[in-house]
Design a protein around this motif. Sequence first.
Motif, PDB file in Angstrom:
ATOM      1  N   THR A  16      10.174  -9.656 -12.380  1.00 45.15           N
ATOM      2  CA  THR A  16       9.405  -8.560 -12.223  1.00 45.15           C
ATOM      3  C   THR A  16       8.793  -8.714 -10.762  1.00 45.15           C
ATOM      4  O   THR A  16       8.249  -9.675 -10.511  1.00 45.15           O
ATOM      5  CB  THR A  16       8.450  -7.928 -13.190  1.00 45.15           C
ATOM      6  N   VAL A  17       8.937  -7.693  -9.927  1.00 41.17           N
ATOM      7  CA  VAL A  17       8.265  -7.818  -8.786  1.00 41.17           C
ATOM      8  C   VAL A  17       7.273  -6.415  -8.459  1.00 41.17           C
ATOM      9  O   VAL A  17       7.729  -5.486  -8.941  1.00 41.17           O
ATOM     10  CB  VAL A  17       9.078  -7.982  -7.605  1.00 41.17           C
ATOM     11  N   LEU A  18       6.327  -6.354  -7.748  1.00 39.66           N
ATOM     12  CA  LEU A  18       5.533  -5.282  -7.164  1.00 39.66           C
ATOM     13  C   LEU A  18       6.037  -5.002  -5.873  1.00 39.66           C
ATOM     14  O   LEU A  18       6.083  -6.023  -4.951  1.00 39.66           O
ATOM     15  CB  LEU A  18       4.230  -5.641  -7.461  1.00 39.66           C
ATOM     16  N   ALA A  19       6.778  -4.011  -5.601  1.00 47.03           N
ATOM     17  CA  ALA A  19       7.147  -3.597  -4.218  1.00 47.03           C
ATOM     18  C   ALA A  19       6.224  -2.417  -3.442  1.00 47.03           C
ATOM     19  O   ALA A  19       5.741  -1.627  -4.043  1.00 47.03           O
ATOM     20  CB  ALA A  19       8.482  -2.733  -4.392  1.00 47.03           C
ATOM     21  N   LEU A  20       6.045  -2.909  -2.095  1.00 50.39           N
ATOM     22  CA  LEU A  20       5.020  -2.150  -1.342  1.00 50.39           C
ATOM     23  C   LEU A  20       6.035  -1.855  -0.327  1.00 50.39           C
ATOM     24  O   LEU A  20       6.347  -2.600   0.697  1.00 50.39           O
ATOM     25  CB  LEU A  20       3.974  -2.760  -0.745  1.00 50.39           C
ATOM     26  N   SER A  21       6.512  -0.266  -0.256  1.00 51.81           N
ATOM     27  CA  SER A  21       7.124   0.247   0.762  1.00 51.81           C
ATOM     28  C   SER A  21       6.602   0.328   2.174  1.00 51.81           C
ATOM     29  O   SER A  21       5.329   0.898   2.090  1.00 51.81           O
ATOM     30  CB  SER A  21       8.074   1.309   0.152  1.00 51.81           C
ATOM     31  N   GLY A  22       7.480   0.691   3.182  1.00 52.04           N
ATOM     32  CA  GLY A  22       7.037   1.007   4.583  1.00 52.04           C
ATOM     33  C   GLY A  22       6.340   2.568   4.443  1.00 52.04           C
ATOM     34  O   GLY A  22       5.289   2.710   5.120  1.00 52.04           O
ATOM     35  N   THR A  23       6.769   3.131   3.764  1.00 56.51           N
ATOM     36  CA  THR A  23       6.536   4.688   3.386  1.00 56.51           C
ATOM     37  C   THR A  23       5.185   4.984   2.594  1.00 56.51           C
ATOM     38  O   THR A  23       4.202   5.371   3.179  1.00 56.51           O
ATOM     39  CB  THR A  23       7.569   5.405   2.503  1.00 56.51           C
ATOM     40  N   ASN A  24       4.775   3.689   1.681  1.00 57.20           N
ATOM     41  CA  ASN A  24       3.723   3.659   1.058  1.00 57.20           C
ATOM     42  C   ASN A  24       2.619   3.044   1.786  1.00 57.20           C
ATOM     43  O   ASN A  24       1.399   3.683   1.973  1.00 57.20           O
ATOM     44  CB  ASN A  24       3.620   3.073  -0.488  1.00 57.20           C
ATOM     45  N   ILE A  25       2.884   2.214   2.669  1.00 58.13           N
ATOM     46  CA  ILE A  25       1.761   1.624   3.515  1.00 58.13           C
ATOM     47  C   ILE A  25       1.400   2.686   4.725  1.00 58.13           C
ATOM     48  O   ILE A  25       0.325   2.707   5.091  1.00 58.13           O
ATOM     49  CB  ILE A  25       2.111   0.202   4.122  1.00 58.13           C
ATOM     50  N   TYR A  26       2.277   3.231   4.994  1.00 58.99           N
ATOM     51  CA  TYR A  26       2.316   4.354   5.999  1.00 58.99           C
ATOM     52  C   TYR A  26       1.105   5.389   5.469  1.00 58.99           C
ATOM     53  O   TYR A  26       0.145   5.903   5.896  1.00 58.99           O
ATOM     54  CB  TYR A  26       3.491   5.322   6.360  1.00 58.99           C
ATOM     55  N   LYS A  27       1.359   5.875   4.242  1.00 64.19           N
ATOM     56  CA  LYS A  27       0.489   6.840   3.415  1.00 64.19           C
ATOM     57  C   LYS A  27      -0.982   6.159   3.457  1.00 64.19           C
ATOM     58  O   LYS A  27      -2.005   6.819   3.289  1.00 64.19           O
ATOM     59  CB  LYS A  27       1.079   6.955   1.928  1.00 64.19           C
ATOM     60  N   VAL A  28      -1.009   4.701   3.277  1.00 63.04           N
ATOM     61  CA  VAL A  28      -2.365   4.090   3.283  1.00 63.04           C
ATOM     62  C   VAL A  28      -3.084   4.217   4.642  1.00 63.04           C
ATOM     63  O   VAL A  28      -4.251   4.521   4.778  1.00 63.04           O
ATOM     64  CB  VAL A  28      -2.124   2.654   2.902  1.00 63.04           C
ATOM     65  N   THR A  29      -2.368   4.310   5.776  1.00 58.69           N
ATOM     66  CA  THR A  29      -2.871   4.496   7.044  1.00 58.69           C
ATOM     67  C   THR A  29      -3.574   5.803   7.133  1.00 58.69           C
ATOM     68  O   THR A  29      -4.344   6.102   8.032  1.00 58.69           O
ATOM     69  CB  THR A  29      -1.900   4.240   8.294  1.00 58.69           C
ATOM     70  N   LYS A  30      -3.035   6.857   6.543  1.00 57.28           N
ATOM     71  CA  LYS A  30      -3.204   8.258   6.610  1.00 57.28           C
ATOM     72  C   LYS A  30      -4.578   8.529   5.630  1.00 57.28           C
ATOM     73  O   LYS A  30      -5.090   9.695   5.898  1.00 57.28           O
ATOM     74  CB  LYS A  30      -2.359   9.170   6.182  1.00 57.28           C
ATOM     75  N   ALA A  31      -5.009   7.697   4.691  1.00 57.79           N
ATOM     76  CA  ALA A  31      -5.836   7.924   3.834  1.00 57.79           C
ATOM     77  C   ALA A  31      -7.043   7.233   4.454  1.00 57.79           C
ATOM     78  O   ALA A  31      -7.232   5.898   4.361  1.00 57.79           O
ATOM     79  CB  ALA A  31      -5.497   7.405   2.318  1.00 57.79           C
ATOM     80  N   ASP A  32      -8.130   8.114   4.864  1.00 66.54           N
ATOM     81  CA  ASP A  32      -9.370   7.430   5.407  1.00 66.54           C
ATOM     82  C   ASP A  32      -9.931   6.239   4.577  1.00 66.54           C
ATOM     83  O   ASP A  32     -10.546   5.300   5.011  1.00 66.54           O
ATOM     84  CB  ASP A  32     -10.309   8.731   5.785  1.00 66.54           C
ATOM     85  N   ALA A  33     -10.007   6.608   3.367  1.00 68.61           N
ATOM     86  CA  ALA A  33     -10.453   5.910   2.232  1.00 68.61           C
ATOM     87  C   ALA A  33      -9.850   4.438   2.153  1.00 68.61           C
ATOM     88  O   ALA A  33     -10.681   3.295   1.892  1.00 68.61           O
ATOM     89  CB  ALA A  33     -10.750   6.294   0.992  1.00 68.61           C
TER      90      ALA A  33
END
Length: 166
Positions: free
Chosen positions: A112-129
Amino acid sequence: MASNGQSDISVEFLKAHTIFAGIPDENLEKFRSYLDIQHFKKGDDILVEGERGDCLYLISAGNVEVLKKVLSKEEIGLERIAILGPGATFGEMEFVDNQPRSATVRALQDTTVLALSGTNIYKVTKADAHAQTFTLIIMNVAAELSRRLRTTDSYYAGSLFSIRKG
């Protein structure tokens, strides 16, 4: 294979992982929604050398082997270069530089792995918090890549020295 069951991802697991070092608990709690849980059966290829991908993976259960294509006299084969277990990461290079996968990663057992996609890390950059969370993750990924490069440098230098002496 994938699910977004962030409630299954404990903040304690994330806190223990080097990629999330320095991130406050409340930020990790919110960040869990950006991670996808993926399950692989023994023998499944999670990544294949040469293919495109943009996910960083964290092993939460199971073991994987990292395989690299090597040329012998007769054929191109796969050689094991590492075994990784719970708490380890892989896929960092492609996550950062958007190049084809540099190795194949295969499950040695149900994993079992946890995947962090480039799409989701991009969403993180857009969330000021989450700006601080994003910055710390990228810094921690860079530190992990640096550690691996130092290990490879030492191995390569030792191998080169032993060839010259022999």
